[in-house]
Design an enzyme around this catalytic site. Structure first.
Site, PDB file in Angstrom:
ATOM      1  N   LYS A   5      -8.057   4.455  -7.147  1.00 49.84           N
ATOM      2  CA  LYS A   5      -8.509   5.441  -8.129  1.00 49.84           C
ATOM      3  C   LYS A   5      -9.864   6.025  -7.739  1.00 49.84           C
ATOM      4  CE  LYS A   5      -5.933   3.331 -11.940  1.00 49.84           C
ATOM      5  NZ  LYS A   5      -5.988   2.546 -13.174  1.00 49.84           N
TER       6      LYS A   5
ATOM      7  N   GLY B 171       0.825  -1.205   0.000  1.00 54.18           N
ATOM      8  CA  GLY B 171       0.000   0.000   0.000  1.00 54.18           C
ATOM      9  C   GLY B 171       0.856   1.251   0.000  1.00 54.18           C
ATOM     10  N   PRO B 172       0.227   2.401  -0.183  1.00 50.43           N
ATOM     11  CA  PRO B 172       0.965   3.671  -0.222  1.00 50.43           C
ATOM     12  C   PRO B 172       1.625   3.976   1.119  1.00 50.43           C
ATOM     13  CG  PRO B 172      -1.329   3.911  -0.931  1.00 50.43           C
ATOM     14  CD  PRO B 172      -1.208   2.571  -0.315  1.00 50.43           C
ATOM     15  N   PRO B 173       2.560   4.935   1.144  1.00 50.61           N
ATOM     16  CA  PRO B 173       3.185   5.330   2.416  1.00 50.61           C
ATOM     17  C   PRO B 173       2.156   5.941   3.360  1.00 50.61           C
ATOM     18  CG  PRO B 173       4.423   6.173   0.531  1.00 50.61           C
ATOM     19  CD  PRO B 173       3.141   5.641  -0.005  1.00 50.61           C
ATOM     20  N   GLY B 174       2.342   5.663   4.649  1.00 49.43           N
ATOM     21  CA  GLY B 174       1.518   6.329   5.662  1.00 49.43           C
ATOM     22  C   GLY B 174       0.198   5.663   5.975  1.00 49.43           C
ATOM     23  N   VAL B 175      -0.059   4.460   5.412  1.00 50.39           N
ATOM     24  CA  VAL B 175      -1.351   3.822   5.705  1.00 50.39           C
ATOM     25  C   VAL B 175      -1.275   2.894   6.919  1.00 50.39           C
ATOM     26  CG1 VAL B 175      -2.234   3.973   3.357  1.00 50.39           C
ATOM     27  CG2 VAL B 175      -0.893   1.983   4.017  1.00 50.39           C
TER      28      VAL B 175
ATOM     29  N   SER C  70      -3.506   2.228 -18.366  1.00 46.81           N
ATOM     30  CA  SER C  70      -4.900   2.544 -18.013  1.00 46.81           C
ATOM     31  C   SER C  70      -5.350   3.935 -18.453  1.00 46.81           C
ATOM     32  CB  SER C  70      -5.108   2.387 -16.503  1.00 46.81           C
ATOM     33  OG  SER C  70      -4.268   3.255 -15.797  1.00 46.81           O
TER      34      SER C  70
ATOM     35  N   LYS D 273       1.282   0.284   7.587  1.00 47.14           N
ATOM     36  CA  LYS D 273       1.747  -1.098   7.368  1.00 47.14           C
ATOM     37  C   LYS D 273       2.697  -1.538   8.475  1.00 47.14           C
ATOM     38  CE  LYS D 273       3.455  -0.152   3.282  1.00 47.14           C
ATOM     39  NZ  LYS D 273       3.128   1.278   3.201  1.00 47.14           N
ATOM     40  N   THR D 274       3.688  -0.698   8.779  1.00 45.99           N
ATOM     41  CA  THR D 274       4.695  -1.059   9.790  1.00 45.99           C
ATOM     42  C   THR D 274       4.078  -1.151  11.180  1.00 45.99           C
ATOM     43  OG1 THR D 274       6.386   0.036   8.470  1.00 45.99           O
ATOM     44  CG2 THR D 274       6.920  -0.403  10.774  1.00 45.99           C
TER      45      THR D 274
END
Length: 773
Positions: free
Chosen positions: A719, A353-357, A676, A359-360
């Protein structure tokens, strides 16, 4: 010799035999034996003692007990604190069991008592002297019996009693002692004893010869031992520690305590032996010492017990993170299966996923929820294979790889092991670390992971590996195949506000020394902060903005200007300045030659304006905006399709001969690529060529073919989030992506209209408005 029948309680003896005229202490613990003793003490204090054939038998039957035993008197009985009873017994006569009765309380036997005659013949007299002579020699060579014992034995005049007393002092097996007890005739008994004493004397003489031979062969070893002991004494006198000898002893203890597998333990002892022989000044000495230390410090069997309470785990995960249902569900499924099987291998999850969601931090919460140790290593920029597998011990400064170092840090064999930024590994002439990771992350072979430094196989199968990545594109396919991919898309606006209220604000208030009484942010202020001051898939920048608000509020409070700060929408601008982003990127009116595409980036979803302009020329197609090869090919495909369908689209068939076509994607400094944007480019081209405007509230995504077919794309959820954030109301998407609509949050779906299409004609019918100009 006369016989008499008696019925007495039986006390079975284990590993012990009592002769007539012998006085002995016994410890009794079995219930039936205790009850037999209590019965005896209440009556005539006589009991029958017989030895068990096997010591291990707990509840003996008649066939488990020798039928010849000793009739004895219980002289004394004492109950000990541990529940057993200590009794003093004196043997009286030999006896033979005639009948065995197993009552519920104790064993009872009918015996035939055997009394011996005190008379002795001349032959028995000679045998007695021979026995005493041999017994005296035995005492001198064996030193197991004292001289006082011999003095008391030599006064005995009855031949049978003499044989019994001497036999009781010899170190014989129970079987041999029983043979003597079963020999009624005193002459035969003395002959047997002579044979036993002679044999014992020969054995002791042989032992002495062997001892002298061994002593000569051990003189050298003994000498070394004495020298070492002297060295230790000298070191102690000098005030030093025990030196290398003490160190070796300490290392031996640690190796035993480490509970290593047998093959590793053998290697450790082998290296320790080498270390002991090598001089301390040698360079190899420190290399071996470091290696032994690593073997000791790595966990080989220490394991934390999982907290398999699913409700507890769910509560912890919900406390730490808002949303992220897929990951939470996967962890709870793992715990449920583990609870039933107790042997499930650790899963290998890949959070993408994108940074800051989150995960860590999610991996850390997983460890906390199941009660495991947590260890994290970052793989960003790692390009040396030795970082994963370690260096050979022959190299200077060699050490284990990051995996083994992480296991040492965890201290257990089943931690939650986070491999952060796995998509950012690279390779060069020093090897390919992503290939080395294959063994780590393959459930079929990570139970024998091989580190170059440790050399011995190490079991990683109990580790729960969690990897994180921003994009799957840079992860090699074989490595990706070994991981279970769980996608974490960006958060919706509502989710961001909830995260800010419940997680970010309390954390920042605590870090800045504030409380809810000092600083409050209203919901409308949080919405404005999300909409106008951040544009991201995660919440990292949102937390920075909240931290800025906290700092400025702290300054106001400390300076005495305000005692309490309540952040309203108008005050937010005072604290953070003018809004940085315009909420709702949709055009204010329908445009000709401009279409809004939807893009998927490593930072989540984003909108992409695609502009087309026509100018007189010779049919040149110009592409700008730092487009990648795939995107350029999409533009070429769209251009070719429009040329082939120009008449149907009411376009001048010779447009490509009289016009130069310029396709531009703004934010030219940002690289863009992917298939796309195909239908978006085609729609903008048709709009420019026909003069029809494109609806300002429509966003679109889909790959186009030369026949105008619309092919599926990825990242529909991301999106959709970006379209919602930009203020669009309609999304045109490939029909084959309908299955992905379930992943989109309900709060987003209710505000957007999704139009699945399979051909460009359907796209143009929806997206274009007005008449040809």
């Amino acid at each position: 010799m006369k016989n008499e029948h008696k019925t007495l309680p039986l006390l079975p003896l284990r590993g012990l035999l009592v002769y007539p005229s012998m006085v002995l202490h016994l410890d009794v613990g079995r219930d039936k034996s205790v009850q037999a003793l209590e019965k005896v003490m209440m009556e005539d204090q006589q009991i029958f003692l017989s030895t068990q054939k096997e010591v291990e038998t707990e509840t003996p039957e008649v066939e488990d007990i020798y039928e010849i035993g000793t009739l004895a008197t219980v002289k004394q009985m004492l109950k000990l604190p541990n529940g057993t009873i200590r009794v003093l017994v004196e043997g009286l006569h030999r006896g033979k069991i005639v009948e065995f009765k197993d009552t519920e309380e104790f064993y009872e036997v009918e015996i035939e008592q055997v009394d011996e005659s005190d008379e002795r013949s001349v032959e028995e007299e000679a045998l007695m002297r021979t026995v005493l002579d041999l017994f005296e020699q035995y005492i001198k060579v064996s030193k197991k019996v004292t001289a006082e014992t011999f003095a008391s034995v030599s006064d005995i005049e009855q031949p049978g009693r003499l044989a019994d007393i001497i036999a009781s002092h010899l170190s014989l097996k129970i079987r041999q002692k029983q043979e003597i007890l079963e020999t009624y005739n005193s002459e035969e008994r003395l002959n047997k004893l002579i044979e036993i004493l002679q044999n014992e004397k020969d054995v002791i003489d042989l032992e002495k010869k062997i001892g002298q031979r061994v002593k000569r062969s051990m003189e050298k070893t003994q000498k070394e031992y004495y020298l070492r002991e002297q060295m230790k004494a000298i070191q102690k006198e000098l005030g030093e520690k025990e030196g290398k000898t003490g160190e070796i002893s300490s290392l031996k203890e640690k190796i035993e305590e480490a509970d290593m597998p047998l093959n590793v333990q053998e290697m450790a002892y082998k290296e320790l032996d080498r270390y002991e022989k090598i001089p301390q000044s040698s360079a190899e000495s420190s290399v071996i010492r470091n290696y032994i230390d690593w073997l000791i410090q790595i966990p080989w069997s220490k394991e934390t017990e999982d907290n398999l309470d699913i409700n507890h785990a769910e509560k912890i995960l919900n406390e730490d993170h808002y949303g992220l249902e897929n990951v939470k569900e996967r962890v709870l499924e793992y715990l449920a299966v583990q609870q039933l099987t107790k042997s499930l291998k650790g899963p290998i999850l890949c959070l993408v996923g994108p940074p800051g969601v989150g995960k860590t931090s999610l991996a850390r919460s997983v460890a906390r929820s199941i009660g495991r140790e947590f260890v994290r290593i970052s793989l960003g920029g790692v390009r040396d294979e030795a970082e994963i597998r370690g260096h050979r011990r022959t190299y200077v400064g060699a050490m284990p790889g990051r995996i083994i170092r992480g296991m040492k840090k965890a201290g257990t064999v089943n931690p939650v092991f986070l491999l952060d930024e796995i998509d950012k590994m690279s390779n060069d002439f020093r090897g390919d670390p992503s290939s080395a990771m294959l063994e780590v992350l393959d459930p079929q072979q990570n139970n024998t992971f091989s580190d170059h430094y440790i050399e011995e196989p190490y079991d990683l199968s109990k580790v729960m590996f969690v990897t994180t990545a921003n994009s799957l594109g840079t992860i090699p396919e074989p490595l990706l195949d070994r991981m279970e991919v769980i996608r974490i898309a960006g958060y919706t606006e509502i989710e961001k506000v909830n995260i800010a209220k419940n997680y970010l604000m309390p954390r920042q208030l605590e870090e800045h020394g504030l409380s809810k009484g000092n600083l409050q942010m209203r919901d409308e202020s949080l919405y404005k902060l999300v909409r106008h001051y951040t544009r991201e898939a995660g919440v990292r920048n949102l937390e920075r903005q909240i931290a800025t608000v906290c700092r400025k509020a702290t300054k106001l409070i400390v300076s005495g200007k305000k005692k309490r700060v309540i952040v309203t929408e108008s005050m937010l601008e005072e604290l953070l300045g003018h809004p940085k982003f315009r909420y709702g990127e949709a055009e204010k009116e329908d445009q000709i030659g401009t279409a809004t595409g939807l893009a998927y980036t490593t930072a989540g979803g984003d909108t992409l304006a695609i502009e087309v302009s026509l100018s007189p020329g010779k049919g040149k197609l110009i592409l700008t905006g730092k487009l990648g090869d795939v995107m350029k090919e999409s533009a070429q495909a769209a251009f070719s399709y429009i040329r082939s369908k120009s008449e149907e689209l009411s376009i001048d068939p010779s447009f490509h001969e009289t016009n130069d076509i310029h396709i531009h994607v703004p934010e030219g400094a940002t690289p863009k690529d992917g298939p796309s944007a195909g239908i978006t480019i085609a729609t903008a081209l048709v709009s420019a060529l026909t003069g029809k405007a494109v609806r300002r509230d429509v966003g679109m995504t889909g790959e186009i073919t030369l026949r105008g077919r619309v092919l599926p794309i990825g990242g529909l959820k991301e999106k959709s989030l970006s379209a919602h954030r930009a203020g669009l109301t309609t999304i045109i998407m490939p029909k084959e992506n309908e299955k992905d609509l379930d992943d989109i949050p309900e709060s987003i779906r209710k505000d957007l209209t999704f139009l699945p299409v399979s051909h460009l004609d359907e796209v143009l019918k929806t997206a274009l408005v007005g008449e040809n100009k």
